[in-house]
Scaffold this active site. Structure first.
Site, mmCIF file in Angstrom:
data_model
loop_
_atom_site.group_PDB
_atom_site.id
_atom_site.type_symbol
_atom_site.label_atom_id
_atom_site.label_comp_id
_atom_site.label_asym_id
_atom_site.label_seq_id
_atom_site.Cartn_x
_atom_site.Cartn_y
_atom_site.Cartn_z
ATOM 1 N N ARG A 77 -76.684 16.061 36.033
ATOM 2 C CA ARG A 77 -75.658 15.028 36.098
ATOM 3 C C ARG A 77 -74.287 15.681 35.966
ATOM 4 N NH1 ARG A 77 -73.362 11.231 31.549
ATOM 5 N NH2 ARG A 77 -71.914 10.113 32.872
ATOM 6 N N HIS A 121 -65.446 10.044 35.539
ATOM 7 C CA HIS A 121 -65.603 10.509 34.156
ATOM 8 C C HIS A 121 -64.201 10.834 33.624
ATOM 9 C CE1 HIS A 121 -68.864 12.195 31.300
ATOM 10 N NE2 HIS A 121 -67.724 12.232 30.633
ATOM 11 N N GLU A 166 -68.962 5.360 30.584
ATOM 12 C CA GLU A 166 -68.460 4.823 29.320
ATOM 13 C C GLU A 166 -67.178 4.004 29.422
ATOM 14 O OE1 GLU A 166 -68.261 8.060 26.490
ATOM 15 O OE2 GLU A 166 -70.436 8.251 26.432
ATOM 16 N N ASN A 299 -75.722 6.307 26.993
ATOM 17 C CA ASN A 299 -75.292 7.470 26.225
ATOM 18 C C ASN A 299 -75.428 7.120 24.750
ATOM 19 O OD1 ASN A 299 -74.636 8.572 28.668
ATOM 20 N ND2 ASN A 299 -72.416 8.672 28.290
ATOM 21 N N TYR A 301 -75.194 8.566 20.785
ATOM 22 C CA TYR A 301 -74.848 9.607 19.817
ATOM 23 C C TYR A 301 -75.110 9.171 18.383
ATOM 24 C CZ TYR A 301 -72.922 12.279 23.652
ATOM 25 O OH TYR A 301 -72.803 12.986 24.828
ATOM 26 N N GLU A 361 -76.747 10.701 28.340
ATOM 27 C CA GLU A 361 -76.135 11.666 27.422
ATOM 28 C C GLU A 361 -76.733 11.479 26.043
ATOM 29 O OE1 GLU A 361 -71.827 11.862 27.025
ATOM 30 O OE2 GLU A 361 -71.602 11.570 29.184
HETATM 31 C C1 FCB Z 1 -69.151 11.199 25.544
HETATM 32 C C2 FCB Z 1 -68.503 11.665 26.835
HETATM 33 C C3 FCB Z 1 -68.720 13.113 27.137
HETATM 34 C C4 FCB Z 1 -68.644 13.956 25.890
HETATM 35 C C5 FCB Z 1 -69.538 13.408 24.823
HETATM 36 C C6 FCB Z 1 -69.572 14.221 23.566
HETATM 37 O O1 FCB Z 1 -68.459 10.101 25.059
HETATM 38 O O2 FCB Z 1 -69.013 10.923 27.913
HETATM 39 O O3 FCB Z 1 -67.777 13.484 28.107
HETATM 40 O O4 FCB Z 1 -67.334 14.069 25.487
HETATM 41 O O5 FCB Z 1 -69.148 12.109 24.501
#
Ligand code: FCB
Length: 458
Positions: A77, A121, A166, A299, A301, A361
């Protein structure tokens, strides 16, 4: 430990984005982006750095593709830089900019790696920002022209298109909190920007389908599962509010064709919107945004744990305050919480029913660098990866139509306002020499991919 096997055809990948790795800002006719402008503004990037060299991927991409082959991924990607393709944002096409991505796509396919292309992006051409950026409805039209140009050229070979990465970050970090480009602090503009980003997605989907008939088209959302800090009604209310502005503000229009009413009322109470119909929504917009997509990119985290705190004079409503989490944190200060990924995927599946989901992600920033022998023993990233892949396996067992996973990121790179201070890569980048050194996590992910399986806790 028990072994969790993934389904045949599960797509393993890694993700990057143009501005974070390419460098070469003036080469082959590229125009200025809002991130070039922000990074050139003193005080905006933690280490005073910029994207002028980054990982020099624009020149070293054959070496980076070699790394992908060694890793064994089935997909990669990456994003196309709009200012390389249309330096003025719209109008004259810069063919040399498109040539770069054309070569990249061909080289990936020669290696049997599927290109998954993100169109936006975050690197908006500066000339479009000068005409109002995402706050202006016209930028949505410009995005459709850009999506058309890229997919006319690459649409015969690319099978996975992502319109946006995002939208929450584009709108909120860029226009409300001001940490990201264009660095504005205007909540009303942020809501307009969010709408125009979503609208441009909705308008671009049929164009991508027309130019790339065998392709799947989707959008990537960053989603954060929220939990109340306590069962108190006030904390539950804070959780509802967070979920409304962070997750449902994007999921609901895409899958249900409406902004969430409770979250609209929250914005009215905060003074970000006037009561009544949303001023930026025109007839047909929501139907366009809710047009069918083939997949949702998620995505993930971290989660958010929320507690209510009343700030009477500042805001006419309680405020959601993320609690400092007790557990392990990455260098971003983000809590390591793999269970949140499984719960999030199940929720999205149950409540919104996207046809397929990719984790587009997921990753961790840790500073571990080479030892005297040149090895990078990033044990915490190895464990992070294992835990989150086990969560993906769990989501599959729950019945979630999860079709693939992309680790963020292949390389250490320019982490936006943090500059080069946060390292997410499976591959260490020495920014003085630009040498690439695969970390222990690279080998560990390579093993997962080749076995199509991961170890889980018993
Ligand atoms: C996300 C972004 C990516 C990177 C990660 C850590 O929010 O999409 O570009 O910065 O975080």
């Amino acid at each position: 430990m028990s072994t969790r096997v993934f389904p045949d055809g599960f797509l393993w990948g890694v993700a990057t984005s143009a501005f974070q790795i390419e460098g070469a800002p003036e080469e082959d006719g590229r125009g200025e982006s809002i991130w070039d402008r922000l990074a050139a503004t003193p005080g905006r990037i933690a280490d005073g750095s910029d994207g002028r060299v980054a990982c020099d991927h624009y020149h070293r991409w054959p070496e980076d593709l070699e790394l992908l082959t060694r890793l064994g991924v089935g997909a990669y990607r990456f994003s196309v830089a709009w200012p390389r393709v249309l330096p003025g944002g719209r109008g004259a096409l810069n063919v040399r900019g498109l040539d770069f991505y054309d070569r990249l796509v061909d080289a990936l396919l020669e290696r049997s790696i599927l290109p998954m292309v993100t169109l936006y992006h975050w690197d908006l051409p500066q000339p479009l920002q000068d005409r109002g950026g995402w706050g202006a409805r016209d930028t949505a039209h410009a995005f459709v022209d850009y999506a058309d140009a890229v997919s006319r050229r690459l649409g015969d070979r690319v099978r996975h298109w992502i319109t946006h990465n995002e939208p929450w970050c584009i709108a909120t970090l860029g226009h409300e909190q001001g940490e990201h480009a264009p660095g504005h602090r205007d909540p009303a503009e942020a809501l307009r920007a969010a709408h125009h980003v979503l609208l441009s997605h909705g308008w671009a989907v049929p164009v991508l389908r027309r130019n790339s008939q065998a392709a799947e088209v989707g959008i990537v959302l960053n989603l954060v599962p929220p939990e109340p800090a306590s069962p108190s009604p006030a904390d539950r209310e804070a959780t509802r509010r967070f979920d409304g502005s962070f997750n449902r503000w994007y999921l609901d229009p895409i899958f249900r064709g409406a902004y969430p009413e409770d979250a609209i009322q929250d914005r009215v109470r905060a003074g970000h919107l006037a009561p009544g119909p949303l001023p930026f929504v025109e007839a047909g917009d929501l139907a366009a945004i809710a047009g069918p997509i083939d997949f949702l990119g998620v995505n993930y985290y971290n989660r958010a744990v929320l507690r209510s705190e009343v700030v009477p004079e500042a805001e006419n409503a309680p405020r959601a305050v993320p609690l400092p989490p007790a557990s392990e944190l990455t260098d971003m200060g983000w809590e390591v919480h793999p269970r949140g990924l499984r719960a999030l995927l199940l929720r999205v599946h149950r409540e919104y029913r996207p046809p397929r989901i990719f984790v587009t992600e997921n990753g961790a920033a840790y500073a571990d660098g080479p030892d005297a022998a040149g090895h990078v023993a990033d044990a915490r990233r190895v464990e992070y990866l294992r835990g989150h892949l086990a969560a993906c396996a769990g989501a599959l067992a729950d019945g979630v139509p999860l079709a693939g996973y992309f680790y963020w990121s292949l390389l250490d790179n320019f982490e936006w306002a943090h500059g080069y201070t946060k390292r997410f890569g499976l591959v260490w980048v020495d920014y003085a020499t630009l040498a690439r050194t695969p970390k222990a996590s690279f080998s560990s992910y390579r093993d997962v991919i080749s076995r199509n399986a991961v170890e889980d806790e018993p």
